[in-house]
Scaffold this motif. Structure first.
Motif, PDB file in Angstrom:
ATOM      1  N   GLU A 101      -7.604 -16.908 -12.220  1.00 40.27           N
ATOM      2  CA  GLU A 101      -7.769 -17.834 -11.102  1.00 40.27           C
ATOM      3  C   GLU A 101      -7.630 -19.288 -11.506  1.00 40.27           C
ATOM      4  O   GLU A 101      -7.353 -20.147 -10.667  1.00 40.27           O
ATOM      5  CB  GLU A 101      -9.121 -17.604 -10.424  1.00 40.27           C
ATOM      6  N   THR A 102      -7.825 -19.585 -12.812  1.00 39.94           N
ATOM      7  CA  THR A 102      -7.595 -20.952 -13.292  1.00 39.94           C
ATOM      8  C   THR A 102      -6.720 -20.916 -14.544  1.00 39.94           C
ATOM      9  O   THR A 102      -6.652 -19.901 -15.248  1.00 39.94           O
ATOM     10  CB  THR A 102      -8.906 -21.690 -13.643  1.00 39.94           C
ATOM     11  N   VAL A 103      -6.091 -22.041 -14.803  1.00 35.45           N
ATOM     12  CA  VAL A 103      -5.274 -22.183 -16.005  1.00 35.45           C
ATOM     13  C   VAL A 103      -6.125 -21.953 -17.247  1.00 35.45           C
ATOM     14  O   VAL A 103      -5.715 -21.265 -18.195  1.00 35.45           O
ATOM     15  CB  VAL A 103      -4.624 -23.584 -16.033  1.00 35.45           C
ATOM     16  N   GLU A 104      -7.332 -22.515 -17.260  1.00 36.26           N
ATOM     17  CA  GLU A 104      -8.206 -22.371 -18.427  1.00 36.26           C
ATOM     18  C   GLU A 104      -8.502 -20.910 -18.722  1.00 36.26           C
ATOM     19  O   GLU A 104      -8.402 -20.464 -19.874  1.00 36.26           O
ATOM     20  CB  GLU A 104      -9.510 -23.129 -18.191  1.00 36.26           C
ATOM     21  N   LYS A 105      -8.866 -20.147 -17.713  1.00 31.11           N
ATOM     22  CA  LYS A 105      -9.190 -18.739 -17.921  1.00 31.11           C
ATOM     23  C   LYS A 105      -7.978 -17.958 -18.401  1.00 31.11           C
ATOM     24  O   LYS A 105      -8.104 -17.053 -19.238  1.00 31.11           O
ATOM     25  CB  LYS A 105      -9.737 -18.129 -16.635  1.00 31.11           C
ATOM     26  N   ASP A 106      -6.801 -18.310 -17.884  1.00 29.56           N
ATOM     27  CA  ASP A 106      -5.594 -17.603 -18.319  1.00 29.56           C
ATOM     28  C   ASP A 106      -5.328 -17.855 -19.798  1.00 29.56           C
ATOM     29  O   ASP A 106      -4.997 -16.938 -20.555  1.00 29.56           O
ATOM     30  CB  ASP A 106      -4.396 -18.042 -17.480  1.00 29.56           C
ATOM     31  N   ALA A 121     -12.692 -20.034 -27.375  1.00 31.56           N
ATOM     32  CA  ALA A 121     -11.517 -19.872 -26.517  1.00 31.56           C
ATOM     33  C   ALA A 121     -11.326 -21.092 -25.622  1.00 31.56           C
ATOM     34  O   ALA A 121     -10.192 -21.537 -25.388  1.00 31.56           O
ATOM     35  CB  ALA A 121     -11.664 -18.607 -25.679  1.00 31.56           C
ATOM     36  N   ARG A 122     -12.445 -21.655 -25.136  1.00 30.41           N
ATOM     37  CA  ARG A 122     -12.341 -22.846 -24.272  1.00 30.41           C
ATOM     38  C   ARG A 122     -11.817 -24.042 -25.079  1.00 30.41           C
ATOM     39  O   ARG A 122     -10.993 -24.824 -24.585  1.00 30.41           O
ATOM     40  CB  ARG A 122     -13.702 -23.147 -23.651  1.00 30.41           C
ATOM     41  N   GLU A 123     -12.261 -24.171 -26.310  1.00 35.74           N
ATOM     42  CA  GLU A 123     -11.765 -25.252 -27.169  1.00 35.74           C
ATOM     43  C   GLU A 123     -10.280 -25.068 -27.473  1.00 35.74           C
ATOM     44  O   GLU A 123      -9.506 -26.040 -27.479  1.00 35.74           O
ATOM     45  CB  GLU A 123     -12.572 -25.285 -28.473  1.00 35.74           C
ATOM     46  N   ALA A 124      -9.877 -23.829 -27.712  1.00 34.76           N
ATOM     47  CA  ALA A 124      -8.456 -23.550 -27.953  1.00 34.76           C
ATOM     48  C   ALA A 124      -7.623 -23.918 -26.730  1.00 34.76           C
ATOM     49  O   ALA A 124      -6.528 -24.477 -26.858  1.00 34.76           O
ATOM     50  CB  ALA A 124      -8.265 -22.075 -28.303  1.00 34.76           C
ATOM     51  N   ILE A 129      -3.268 -26.839 -24.295  1.00 32.42           N
ATOM     52  CA  ILE A 129      -2.716 -27.377 -23.040  1.00 32.42           C
ATOM     53  C   ILE A 129      -2.014 -28.706 -23.312  1.00 32.42           C
ATOM     54  O   ILE A 129      -0.963 -29.013 -22.735  1.00 32.42           O
ATOM     55  CB  ILE A 129      -3.817 -27.535 -21.961  1.00 32.42           C
ATOM     56  N   LYS A 130      -2.576 -29.490 -24.235  1.00 36.67           N
ATOM     57  CA  LYS A 130      -1.931 -30.760 -24.591  1.00 36.67           C
ATOM     58  C   LYS A 130      -0.704 -30.518 -25.462  1.00 36.67           C
ATOM     59  O   LYS A 130       0.291 -31.251 -25.371  1.00 36.67           O
ATOM     60  CB  LYS A 130      -2.941 -31.660 -25.318  1.00 36.67           C
TER      61      LYS A 130
END
Length: 284
Positions: A101-106, A121-124, A129-130
């Motif tokens: 549902e979000t880019v982050e979760k994907d 995983a959130r830090e990765a 993304i950058k």
């Protein structure tokens, strides 16, 4: 991480009357840290070959050595997760595999599947993304609200988030305009410069000429040529039998030869072509 195929054969439907060879006695070495292109006509066996690298397919006979891991016909699926973490694969139109549902979760899905904590995983996700040219504000958006090019970058970020040592690209620029293609290919070249091994399947010979350090040609399941791109694109036997096509610069150089220019070897990039023309016009 060096990858070596030794006399690898893969037969589809091996016990069926319709059995056919996807690979036929292929021996090939893909060197660590290089950008290697695999080319060949549609149905030649390119995709079959690279799907053996992370054991999505297994050889009917022969062996594949990936670092210190050996894959044979007897290899079972247990304990393959560490191998598959090391080998990231970007399929053609990777955006079609987005689902969260979000880019982050994907982006987080891959690392967490390989054992990362939610925090890791959130830090990765924030890092990659950058890396693919998007800022952190995209992380909270739905991937399905993005443009096609942005969706592809998110899908690539999902592969990079697990920090694979080797990245396999199966026609990664299909459907992109020239600017988008250059941006994506430059991204992967930068990753290779930073230490990743890149394996590219493509029909775009300009991408091979501009980015690859080495190339291999597959035809009807057989490896028929390998070497530096400039050597392979100047292989007269392959050209005579229409087994490869030339980059645009080499095609242009062939036309110039009919007007009196001489090239010991066809230049395969715009820079090489420009240098050769300048030298000949100046009488060097």
């Amino acid at each position: 991480m060096e990858i070596t195929f030794e006399h690898v054969t893969h037969s589809y439907d091996v016990n069926s009357p319709t059995a056919n060879l996807g690979l036929d006695d292929v021996t090939l070495k893909i060197k660590n840290g290089l950008f290697t292109a695999i080319i060949g006509q549609t149905g030649s066996g390119k995709s079959t070959l690279v799907r053996h690298i992370n054991a999505l397919l297994k050889p009917t006979s022969g062996t594949i050595t990936i670092g210190d891991r050996v894959i044979t016909s007897d290899t079972n699926n247990k304990n393959l997760k560490p191998l598959r973490k090391q080998i990231g694969m970007v399929f053609q139109f990777p955006e079609s595999q987005l689902f969260e549902e979000t880019v982050e979760k994907d982006i987080m899905f891959g690392p967490m599947n390989f054992g990362a904590t939610e925090t890791e995983a959130r830090e990765a996700a924030r890092t990659v993304i950058k890396l693919v040219g998007l800022d952190e504000s995209y992380l909270t958006q739905s991937p399905f609200d993005l443009s096609g090019g942005q969706m592809r970058r998110v899908a690539i970020a999902g592969v990079l988030a697990s920090d694979p040592e080797t990245i396999i690209l199966d026609e990664p620029t299909a459907g992109l305009d020239p600017v988008g293609r250059k941006e994506i290919m430059s991204l992967f070249k930068d990753l290779q410069v930073k230490g990743k091994t890149i394996i590219l399947i493509t029909h775009n010979m300009d991408d091979v000429a501009n980015y690859a350090d080495a190339m291999a040609v597959i035809h009807r399941g057989k490896l028929i040529a390998q070497g530096f791109p400039k050597e392979v694109f100047n292989n007269q036997e392959l050209l005579k039998n229409d087994l490869i096509t030339l980059p645009k610069s080499a095609e242009f150089a062939k036309g110039l030869m009919q007007q009196g220019f001489h090239f010991d070897k066809l230049p395969i990039t715009i820079d090489e072509l420009g240098t050769e023309i300048k030298h000949q016009l100046n009488g060097d």
